[in-house]
Scaffold this motif. Structure first.
Motif, PDB file in Angstrom:
ATOM      1  N   ASN A  40       2.691  -0.258 -15.104  1.00  0.00           N
ATOM      2  CA  ASN A  40       3.490   0.939 -15.292  1.00  0.00           C
ATOM      3  C   ASN A  40       2.628   1.970 -16.017  1.00  0.00           C
ATOM      4  O   ASN A  40       2.117   1.697 -17.107  1.00  0.00           O
ATOM      5  CB  ASN A  40       4.739   0.606 -16.114  1.00  0.00           C
ATOM      6  N   ALA A  41       2.474   3.144 -15.420  1.00  0.00           N
ATOM      7  CA  ALA A  41       1.630   4.194 -16.002  1.00  0.00           C
ATOM      8  C   ALA A  41       2.145   4.651 -17.362  1.00  0.00           C
ATOM      9  O   ALA A  41       1.383   5.194 -18.157  1.00  0.00           O
ATOM     10  CB  ALA A  41       1.541   5.379 -15.046  1.00  0.00           C
ATOM     11  N   ASP A  42       3.436   4.401 -17.642  1.00  0.00           N
ATOM     12  CA  ASP A  42       4.004   4.804 -18.928  1.00  0.00           C
ATOM     13  C   ASP A  42       3.650   3.848 -20.056  1.00  0.00           C
ATOM     14  O   ASP A  42       3.852   4.164 -21.226  1.00  0.00           O
ATOM     15  CB  ASP A  42       5.533   4.894 -18.828  1.00  0.00           C
ATOM     16  N   ASN A  43       3.146   2.666 -19.719  1.00  0.00           N
ATOM     17  CA  ASN A  43       2.817   1.655 -20.733  1.00  0.00           C
ATOM     18  C   ASN A  43       1.357   1.766 -21.159  1.00  0.00           C
ATOM     19  O   ASN A  43       0.529   2.273 -20.405  1.00  0.00           O
ATOM     20  CB  ASN A  43       3.096   0.259 -20.190  1.00  0.00           C
ATOM     21  N   PRO A  44       1.030   1.242 -22.331  1.00  0.00           N
ATOM     22  CA  PRO A  44      -0.369   1.263 -22.786  1.00  0.00           C
ATOM     23  C   PRO A  44      -1.269   0.525 -21.780  1.00  0.00           C
ATOM     24  O   PRO A  44      -0.862  -0.499 -21.214  1.00  0.00           O
ATOM     25  CB  PRO A  44      -0.339   0.518 -24.122  1.00  0.00           C
ATOM     26  N   PRO A  45      -2.483   1.011 -21.557  1.00  0.00           N
ATOM     27  CA  PRO A  45      -3.358   0.409 -20.541  1.00  0.00           C
ATOM     28  C   PRO A  45      -3.761  -1.037 -20.825  1.00  0.00           C
ATOM     29  O   PRO A  45      -4.065  -1.783 -19.901  1.00  0.00           O
ATOM     30  CB  PRO A  45      -4.586   1.317 -20.518  1.00  0.00           C
TER      31      PRO A  45
ATOM     32  N   GLY B  83       0.844  -1.200   0.000  1.00  0.00           N
ATOM     33  CA  GLY B  83       0.000   0.000   0.000  1.00  0.00           C
ATOM     34  C   GLY B  83       0.879   1.251   0.000  1.00  0.00           C
ATOM     35  O   GLY B  83       0.645   2.207  -0.751  1.00  0.00           O
ATOM     36  N   TYR B  84       1.929   1.235   0.830  1.00  0.00           N
ATOM     37  CA  TYR B  84       2.885   2.347   0.857  1.00  0.00           C
ATOM     38  C   TYR B  84       3.707   2.396  -0.430  1.00  0.00           C
ATOM     39  O   TYR B  84       4.008   3.479  -0.940  1.00  0.00           O
ATOM     40  CB  TYR B  84       3.796   2.255   2.077  1.00  0.00           C
ATOM     41  N   TYR B  85       4.076   1.247  -0.964  1.00  0.00           N
ATOM     42  CA  TYR B  85       4.805   1.178  -2.241  1.00  0.00           C
ATOM     43  C   TYR B  85       3.978   1.835  -3.347  1.00  0.00           C
ATOM     44  O   TYR B  85       4.484   2.633  -4.125  1.00  0.00           O
ATOM     45  CB  TYR B  85       5.084  -0.287  -2.577  1.00  0.00           C
ATOM     46  N   ASN B  86       2.699   1.509  -3.388  1.00  0.00           N
ATOM     47  CA  ASN B  86       1.837   2.029  -4.451  1.00  0.00           C
ATOM     48  C   ASN B  86       1.527   3.512  -4.292  1.00  0.00           C
ATOM     49  O   ASN B  86       1.073   4.150  -5.248  1.00  0.00           O
ATOM     50  CB  ASN B  86       0.535   1.231  -4.519  1.00  0.00           C
ATOM     51  N   THR B  87       1.765   4.072  -3.111  1.00  0.00           N
ATOM     52  CA  THR B  87       1.511   5.493  -2.866  1.00  0.00           C
ATOM     53  C   THR B  87       2.780   6.167  -2.348  1.00  0.00           C
ATOM     54  O   THR B  87       2.705   7.127  -1.588  1.00  0.00           O
ATOM     55  CB  THR B  87       0.365   5.670  -1.851  1.00  0.00           C
ATOM     56  N   CYS B  88       3.922   5.660  -2.788  1.00  0.00           N
ATOM     57  CA  CYS B  88       5.191   6.110  -2.202  1.00  0.00           C
ATOM     58  C   CYS B  88       5.511   7.571  -2.490  1.00  0.00           C
ATOM     59  O   CYS B  88       6.347   8.150  -1.797  1.00  0.00           O
ATOM     60  CB  CYS B  88       6.345   5.199  -2.602  1.00  0.00           C
TER      61      CYS B  88
ATOM     62  N   ILE C 290       9.769   4.360  -9.358  1.00  0.00           N
ATOM     63  CA  ILE C 290       8.492   3.707  -9.076  1.00  0.00           C
ATOM     64  C   ILE C 290       7.394   4.696  -8.694  1.00  0.00           C
ATOM     65  O   ILE C 290       6.298   4.657  -9.242  1.00  0.00           O
ATOM     66  CB  ILE C 290       8.664   2.656  -7.943  1.00  0.00           C
ATOM     67  N   CYS C 291       7.701   5.558  -7.745  1.00  0.00           N
ATOM     68  CA  CYS C 291       6.685   6.445  -7.162  1.00  0.00           C
ATOM     69  C   CYS C 291       5.926   7.243  -8.220  1.00  0.00           C
ATOM     70  O   CYS C 291       6.534   7.939  -9.038  1.00  0.00           O
ATOM     71  CB  CYS C 291       7.323   7.387  -6.156  1.00  0.00           C
ATOM     72  N   GLY C 292       4.612   7.093  -8.200  1.00  0.00           N
ATOM     73  CA  GLY C 292       3.754   7.800  -9.142  1.00  0.00           C
ATOM     74  C   GLY C 292       3.704   7.195 -10.529  1.00  0.00           C
ATOM     75  O   GLY C 292       2.988   7.700 -11.391  1.00  0.00           O
ATOM     76  N   ARG C 293       4.455   6.110 -10.744  1.00  0.00           N
ATOM     77  CA  ARG C 293       4.522   5.523 -12.086  1.00  0.00           C
ATOM     78  C   ARG C 293       4.151   4.050 -12.133  1.00  0.00           C
ATOM     79  O   ARG C 293       3.636   3.566 -13.135  1.00  0.00           O
ATOM     80  CB  ARG C 293       5.933   5.695 -12.646  1.00  0.00           C
ATOM     81  N   VAL C 294       4.468   3.306 -11.072  1.00  0.00           N
ATOM     82  CA  VAL C 294       4.288   1.855 -11.081  1.00  0.00           C
ATOM     83  C   VAL C 294       3.470   1.446  -9.859  1.00  0.00           C
ATOM     84  O   VAL C 294       3.690   1.956  -8.760  1.00  0.00           O
ATOM     85  CB  VAL C 294       5.651   1.126 -11.063  1.00  0.00           C
TER      86      VAL C 294
END
Length: 166
Positions: A132-137, A55-60, A99-103
């Motif tokens: 990864n937010a940079d990759n196609p959905p 949870g912390y990793y995903n909102t780091c 990672i933070c904000g991207r993965v």
């Protein structure tokens, strides 16, 4: 193809893709068939710690200190793409930069197994995937294996070793 059918076929194709992704997410993967925890309390503790940590990793981007606090000072992180890291501060800094904000990490439901290591703590094994937010959905998800060695000490449970395979 007439212009009437094109949007319908596009919508059906999209719904089929969403259905496949949803089916993949709802699959009940297991590392070991018919796994039953030997110690249900330990299992529940480690599953809860996994949820908190990731949870912390995903909102780091806003929770980096809480994320970092899960790691023991003496840390070994084995990654099939990045190699071995043994510096807690470097791992946290790398997470912040890459990672933070991207993965985001997603646990495959019902895939965690927990085994007691007497005099040390526990080892957790499971399956997960990353988005990864940079990759196609609609990019296919690659499920990877992981192992986390949880050490129980005077400061509570800490992650001392990680093996992350993608």
């Amino acid at each position: 193809m007439s212009s009437f059918y094109k949007p319908i076929l596009t919508a059906l194709f999209y719904l089929a893709q969403v259905g496949v992704v949803m089916a993949q997410d709802s699959m009940n993967y297991r590392i070991t068939e018919n796994y039953v925890p030997d110690d249900l309390d330990l299992y529940q503790t480690i599953v809860k710690l996994d949820q908190e940590f990731f949870g912390y990793y995903n909102t780091c981007e806003t929770q980096l200190e809480l994320y970092a606090d899960f790691y023991a000072e003496e840390l070994e992180f084995y990654h099939d793409q990045g190699g071995l890291s043994t510096s807690k501060s470097e791992i946290v800094q790398s997470t912040k930069q890459n990672i933070c904000g991207r993965v985001t990490r997603h646990l495959v439901p019902n895939s965690i197994e927990v085994y007691s290591i007497p005099g040390f703590g526990a080892v957790e094994m499971g399956l997960h995937y990353f988005i990864n937010a940079d990759n196609p959905p609609n990019e296919p998800r690659k499920v990877g294996r992981f192992m986390i060695f949880w050490k129980e000490g005077s400061e509570g449970w800490k992650i001392s070793k990680v093996v992350s395979l993608h």
